[in-house]
Write an enzyme that holds these catalytic residues in place. Structure first.
Site, short mmCIF file in Angstrom:
data_model
loop_
_atom_site.label_atom_id
_atom_site.label_comp_id
_atom_site.label_asym_id
_atom_site.label_seq_id
_atom_site.Cartn_x
_atom_site.Cartn_y
_atom_site.Cartn_z
N TYR A 133 -4.69 -3.54 -51.59
CA TYR A 133 -5.31 -4.87 -51.51
C TYR A 133 -4.85 -5.60 -50.23
O TYR A 133 -5.67 -6.18 -49.51
CB TYR A 133 -4.92 -5.66 -52.76
CG TYR A 133 -5.55 -7.02 -52.91
CD1 TYR A 133 -6.89 -7.15 -53.31
CD2 TYR A 133 -4.82 -8.19 -52.70
CE1 TYR A 133 -7.47 -8.40 -53.48
CE2 TYR A 133 -5.39 -9.43 -52.87
CZ TYR A 133 -6.71 -9.54 -53.27
OH TYR A 133 -7.28 -10.79 -53.44
N ALA A 134 -3.55 -5.53 -49.94
CA ALA A 134 -3.01 -6.19 -48.74
C ALA A 134 -3.65 -5.61 -47.48
O ALA A 134 -4.02 -6.35 -46.55
CB ALA A 134 -1.49 -6.03 -48.70
N ALA A 135 -3.78 -4.28 -47.45
CA ALA A 135 -4.39 -3.64 -46.27
C ALA A 135 -5.85 -4.09 -46.11
O ALA A 135 -6.30 -4.37 -45.00
CB ALA A 135 -4.31 -2.12 -46.41
N LYS B 193 -7.21 -6.89 -47.16
CA LYS B 193 -7.32 -8.31 -46.82
C LYS B 193 -6.78 -8.59 -45.41
O LYS B 193 -7.28 -9.49 -44.72
CB LYS B 193 -6.57 -9.16 -47.86
CG LYS B 193 -7.21 -9.11 -49.25
CD LYS B 193 -8.63 -9.66 -49.25
CE LYS B 193 -9.22 -9.76 -50.65
NZ LYS B 193 -10.57 -10.36 -50.67
N ILE C 210 -5.29 -18.35 -57.34
CA ILE C 210 -6.38 -19.17 -57.86
C ILE C 210 -6.69 -18.70 -59.29
O ILE C 210 -6.82 -17.49 -59.53
CB ILE C 210 -7.66 -19.01 -56.98
CG1 ILE C 210 -7.33 -19.20 -55.49
CG2 ILE C 210 -8.77 -19.96 -57.45
CD1 ILE C 210 -6.77 -20.55 -55.11
#
Ligand code: NDP
Length: 273
Positions: free
Chosen positions: A181-183, A185, A214
């Site tokens: 996910y980090a990669a 984003k 959120i």
């Protein structure tokens, strides 16, 4: 509000009157066409509703027919004829190019594209499967490439063209258990800056938003312990809402943001200050 226009002559020229429905919701985005991916639920659904409330025609895109259909029905119940649902997997290049043609044929040249569709497949690297990596990268990052390719030509001819990519604070600071996910984003941030540079000459702006935590279906999956640990790291000591991200998106989509491009704006309660 709706007005009925009585047309004196139809195509046959025989003077048969017929009625034309004209949507007259007035607002900042009157006459604009807005595409929101991942608009079936959560942040994207709120964005789509808010653009419609401000007069836009909105393409409500999600993966499943039921999700985007229900979201569009809800918007149309409040703001008649303002939303059209399209079920498509943003990771599918060919399907997204077809979608682009269909949306432009249905609604006209696109002014605003919001790349919001996103998924998580969390897990530590030791256990992360090949498909956990590729599903997340294909949806969150390649999905944005696919939509920009589908809409950029039409946007270059539109008024006040804006691309807004929904990244994440995780793309800025990383997170154990979210390397995929980090990669995706972080990649979206590099993509945003490059698109901003390439399209600046055509007055298309491209910016990224990096939301913090959120409250949506995506974050409801986390247990209370994890949520409390996250809360500890948020200086404002509260989770964000879909309204927080929507407000920033509408600002970046509007005329007032014309001099902002290639930026990443965090809305995260101070998490990444
Ligand atoms: P949700 O899980 O609530 O909704 C995600 C939406 O994306 C759904 O409508 C889903 O469609 C759609 N979607 C998922 N995959 C695809 C696909 N392959 N093709 C088309 N549509 C797809 O997410 P959120 O509202 O929480 O998040 C929205 C965005 O904000 C994401 O990009 C997320 O990474 C980002 N974000 C969210 C944060 C949070 O705390 N919630 C924090 C930081 C960033 P369907 O309804 O059909 O399943």
């Amino acid at each position: 509000m709706h007005i009925n226009l009585r047309n004196a002559a139809d195509k046959s020229g025989q003077g048969r009157a017929h009625q034309v429905m004209v949507s007259t919701v007035m607002g900042t985005f009157s006459g604009k066409v807005v595409v929101v991916t991942g608009a079936g639920r959560g942040i994207g659904a709120e964005m789509a509703r808010s653009f419609a409330a401000q007069g836009a025609k909105v393409a409500v895109i999600s993966r499943s027919e039921s999700s985007c259909g229900a979201a569009a029905d809800q918007i149309n119940a409040e703001f008649p004829d303002s939303a059209k649902a399209y079920a498509v997997d943003v990771a599918d290049y060919a399907a997204v190019q077809d979608l682009g043609k269909q949306v432009i044929a249905d609604l006209g040249a696109v002014n605003v594209l919001v790349n919001n569709a996103g998924i998580t497949r969390d897990g530590l690297l030791m256990r992360m499967k090949d498909e956990d990596w590729s599903d997340v990268l294909d949806t969150n990052l390649k999905g944005a490439f696919n939509t920009v390719k589908a809409f950029m030509r039409s946007m270059m001819k539109a008024e006040d063209p804006r691309i807004i990519n929904i990244s994440s604070v995780i793309g800025l600071i990383g997170n154990a258990g979210q390397s995929n996910y980090a990669a995706s984003k972080a990649g979206l941030i590099g993509f945003t800056k490059s698109v901003a540079r390439e399209l600046a000459g055509r007055a298309v702006t491209c910016n990224a938003i990096a939301p913090g935590f959120i409250t949506t279906d995506m974050t409801d999956e986390l247990n209370e312990e994890t949520k409390n640990a996250i809360l500890e790291k948020i200086p404002l000591k509260t989770f964000g809402t879909t309204a927080d991200i929507t407000a920033l998106t509408l600002f970046l989509a509007g005329k007032e943001s014309r001099y902002i491009t290639g930026q990443v704006i965090a809305s995260d309660g101070g998490m990444t200050m």
